[in-house]
Design an enzyme around this catalytic site. Sequence first.
Site, PDB file in Angstrom:
ATOM      1  N   LYS C  77       0.856  -1.194   0.000  1.00 55.22           N
ATOM      2  CA  LYS C  77       0.000   0.000   0.000  1.00 55.22           C
ATOM      3  C   LYS C  77       0.888   1.239   0.000  1.00 55.22           C
ATOM      4  O   LYS C  77       1.881   1.298   0.730  1.00 55.22           O
ATOM      5  CB  LYS C  77      -0.916  -0.012   1.220  1.00 55.22           C
ATOM      6  CG  LYS C  77      -1.946   1.123   1.228  1.00 55.22           C
ATOM      7  CD  LYS C  77      -2.894   1.012   2.439  1.00 55.22           C
ATOM      8  CE  LYS C  77      -3.960   2.099   2.413  1.00 55.22           C
ATOM      9  NZ  LYS C  77      -4.891   1.986   3.564  1.00 55.22           N
ATOM     10  N   SER C 152      -9.832   1.828   2.601  1.00 59.90           N
ATOM     11  CA  SER C 152      -8.960   2.598   1.746  1.00 59.90           C
ATOM     12  C   SER C 152      -7.875   1.758   1.061  1.00 59.90           C
ATOM     13  O   SER C 152      -7.273   2.204   0.090  1.00 59.90           O
ATOM     14  CB  SER C 152      -8.268   3.695   2.564  1.00 59.90           C
ATOM     15  OG  SER C 152      -7.414   3.116   3.530  1.00 59.90           O
ATOM     16  N   SER C 176     -10.067  -0.338   6.922  1.00 59.74           N
ATOM     17  CA  SER C 176      -9.474  -0.212   5.588  1.00 59.74           C
ATOM     18  C   SER C 176      -8.724  -1.435   5.081  1.00 59.74           C
ATOM     19  O   SER C 176      -8.305  -1.459   3.927  1.00 59.74           O
ATOM     20  CB  SER C 176      -8.525   0.988   5.545  1.00 59.74           C
ATOM     21  OG  SER C 176      -9.272   2.174   5.479  1.00 59.74           O
TER      22      SER C 176
END
Lengths: 499, 98, 499
Positions: C77, C152, C176
């Site tokens: 990420k 997210s 997330s």
Amino acid sequence: MALNYDEVVAKYDPVLGLEVHVELNTESKMFCSCATTFGAEPNTQTCPVCLALPGALPVVNAKAIESTIKIGLALNCSIAPYSRFARKNYFYPDMPKNFQISQYDEPICFDGYVDVEIETEEGPKQFRIEVERVHMEEDTGKSLHVGGATGRIHGADYSLLDYNRAGIPLVEIVTKIVPGTGKYAPEVAKAYVAELRDILRGLGVSDVKMEQGSLRCDANVSLMLKDATELGTRSETKNVNSLRSVERAIRGEMLRHAEILETGGKVKQETRHFQEDTGLTRSGRSKEQAEDYRYFPDPDLVPVKPDAAWIETLRATLPERPSIRRKRLKEQWAVPDKEFEAMVNADVLDIVEQTVLLGADPTKARTWWLGEVSRIANDKGVSITEISITPADVAELINLVASGELTDKLARQVVEGVIAGEGSPSEVVAKRGIKVVNDDGALMAAIEKVCAAQADTAEKVRGGHLPAAGALIGAVMKETAGQADAAKVRELLLKYLGQ
Amino acid sequence: MSTLSRDEVAKLAGLARIEMTEAEMVDLSSQFGTILDAVARVQELDLIGVKATSHPQPLENIARPDVVQPSLTPDEALSGAPAQEEQRFRVPQILGEE
Amino acid sequence: MIYKNATEMAAALAAKEISSVELTQSHLNRIGAVDGDVKAFLHVDTEGALAQAAAVDADRAAGKALSPLAGVPLALKDVLAQKGVPTTAGSKILQGWKPPYDSTVVSKLKNAGVVILGKTNMDEFAMGSSTENSGYGPTFNPWDLTRTPGGSSGGSAAAVSAFEAPLAIGSDTGGSIRQPAALTGIVGVRPTYGAVSRYGLIAYSSSLDQAGPFGRTVLDTAMLHEIIAGYDPHDATSINASVPSVVAAAKNGDVKGMKIGVIKQLQGEGYQKGVQTRFTESLDLLASLGAEIVEVDCPSFEFALAAYYLIAPSECSSNLARFDAMRYGLRTGDEGGASAEAVMASTRDAGFGREVKRRIILGTYALSSGYYDAYYGSAQKIRTLIIQDYAKAFTQADVLVSPTAPTTAYKIGEKVDDPMAMYLGDVATIPVNLAGICGMSLPAGLAEEDNLPVGFQIMAPAMQDQRLYQAGAALEAALSSKWGGTLITKAPALAGGAR
Ligand SMILES: [Zn+2]
């Protein structure tokens, strides 16, 4: 017509509030492991944490906590069993995170005091300055303003930022309001900052060099009419970076406030900046709105809960309070006021004490340090603590003189030798072959020679006029290149001349 | 229904250092009613005597030894700088004063 | 090989049936083939990944001891700093920024020889639940390219779901990791707060953020979990304890005698029918495996969403202050003698997206003087109540369960203009973050009405992460035997993909 200082203090009472920021002398920064060396090349002591790079996290320096607690204890504070770091949020380019990690409603030390003594017309007088809080925070970076006429922030074209200083541990010491100092307000403030400086130096927690900014003072001043019950509006003067400036800034602000009040004006609550050159303060740029720092507990740092037993251990290691120590040493050494003041100003108390503790006579120790050693340090342009002669060397030297192995004059040569790195006093004596001439034969030869050359004087002495012997002794000393013991010369000379 | 006026939004944007157009401020102000109503639910409960939690784990006294570790090199430190000069970060003229 | 599980890939590497370079290259090929549609990656580090893979192959050839996942590729990420590799947190304000340091998670991955393929898309600064708030455009759900993969960490979830990487790292502040895992039919774990270092994780909300693993199976996820977890002295909120044995737990899935608590507040109204059906089915399955199902009451969960949307924005308003155009990242408006202040404001306007601005303003409001107690202060107290509810519930059950998200994946654009509707999607995941405990989402099947994946959430007390894996592995085994393979093997083929 503006009031003069005496008129101001006759009509108004000043109220002070002092905030002192102290940079701790830890090896590493407050929240990261960067070095804290003063004067390093720009941006060589920075890392993701103190540059506030995305993702970096702070971790508290254990030594900084210890030093702060020591400061709190030395200032007679209570130590909070639970305290936290908070974020003080505001934007400023020299503050990388755009918040400062500080402490807000949970400072580590609170409710202390410092007693200071100043000379007044009625003799020495003591004032108690109450300390509201002592808390930990971090310093900002330094900006260099380029372009513009003044080199100051205003009118600059742009600024250059060096973050070496960003994140250096700061301790903020905040007083409660200080009323009742009357006309002595400037002196009391100066004495307070001086006392703080001495205490901090004694603790060994900071370099306390005001000229380098490791101790900085912000002074709040307000005036109230003698019979008033409400405090006047205060101004906060920043950037007061010497003891003398503390005094000047407060006196200046008292006069400025009085002038405003006397002409029916209102003092503005504002930040002002002290200017060393003029001794006056100037107004800072007023902000359109009051700052709202939005303090909240820093979620990246956990609470500080100092162990009670540890606090007592630290308390036990506290050195004697500087003001008390000074009194004690002055009495023990029987030093006259003037000379003692000279010692304090020359910053030689510590080394003289160490020398005395090694067995030297206090007066002799003081004379050597303040005299010959200071002179050489001055010539070399270094401080007396930096020069390479130790209290042990000086104690040994004094010993050598006392035992008659060196004359004062020879001892001065030895001091030079020690400072030049030739070794301890006895090593210098050996290496340089310095020795007092005690050989009666050699001395007698010199005496005979001098008496022959100055027959008239010799005759006077022979006739009983003893004061005339001085000139002959001096000549003999000169003849023996100072290596003779003056007392011995005198003894032999008088004997030679039948006295 | 809670509201946040355009002026309040402007003040907050100032504190948060975000330039905003008139339209953005009006837009935000209109959205905030629903959001504030939703978050204001935290005030529905009687919270007297309830302790505040700022850290999910009950850690305390976490500190590191006062030991220097290598810093970044100045090149690394300045590697992301939008502008630099004399090994320093170059920034536009600073108006405020601290 | 790319359709295999990470554990199978690791075994093939260990047996030298395939090299890491080959394995990495096949994943790079897959990314090249399908990522134009999925848009999981913001940056593919082809060169770096192949170099890392070659190094692992060399170490293996040299007979060096390697970590179990050495040579297996992974998607990272973009919220985690990786030295020299563009790191943006999905924000325009960090476009082009290359960190001069590695986050602790990245260091651990590198040390374990895990090959980092590139950086994945995310909602800007992790603020969002659909990846639509990315400054670089949305990521698309591999199960249905018209839908969001959740967020997210939508890029990481989509990459694993689309077989672009067998493993991925995400971060979970309010769900997330778990929510996108649910929406893309894979496994995602949010470890206990403090179990995985946050050093180098670009902060959204410091007291809630936690990085964690994604995998296509419970065991794969556990393998990655063990690599990234562990105490880190660079993070003051890191827990100094040994990492729970999650791999052992994942290998020994068993719920016999385990008490499983169903949270009354996290089901029923507001949950999509197909979600509820799959959830109940899984519960029945767990009961048939010998678990005891009990219902637990967590009344304060009703206020969790409100508390979250005060705490997270408040912390973010401060955390994101560092993005100011002075030291790194975007700088706009720097012309015509604009001041630093104006450049900061202009840059923050240009660089931050709508949702980020919305949350910064909300947080600034919640912390501002006069509102702190009513908003931030109250939210922190609600947090205490939620912790107490969990504590009580964990006396009645070993693990707690709920659907991960109230709905399956929704259409891109469906909720963009209705922030509250978007926020409601986090209702079941947020309590875990507020309490700092751990949670897992694993596939529970497809909802009949839309044929999209449904997630089953398991929660365990702090530092009891192994319970998630023990229960999760048992459920996964039972479901897989029912389906004849894991859910992900039922995913539709992507255009451009070989499958
Ligand atoms: Zn640093």
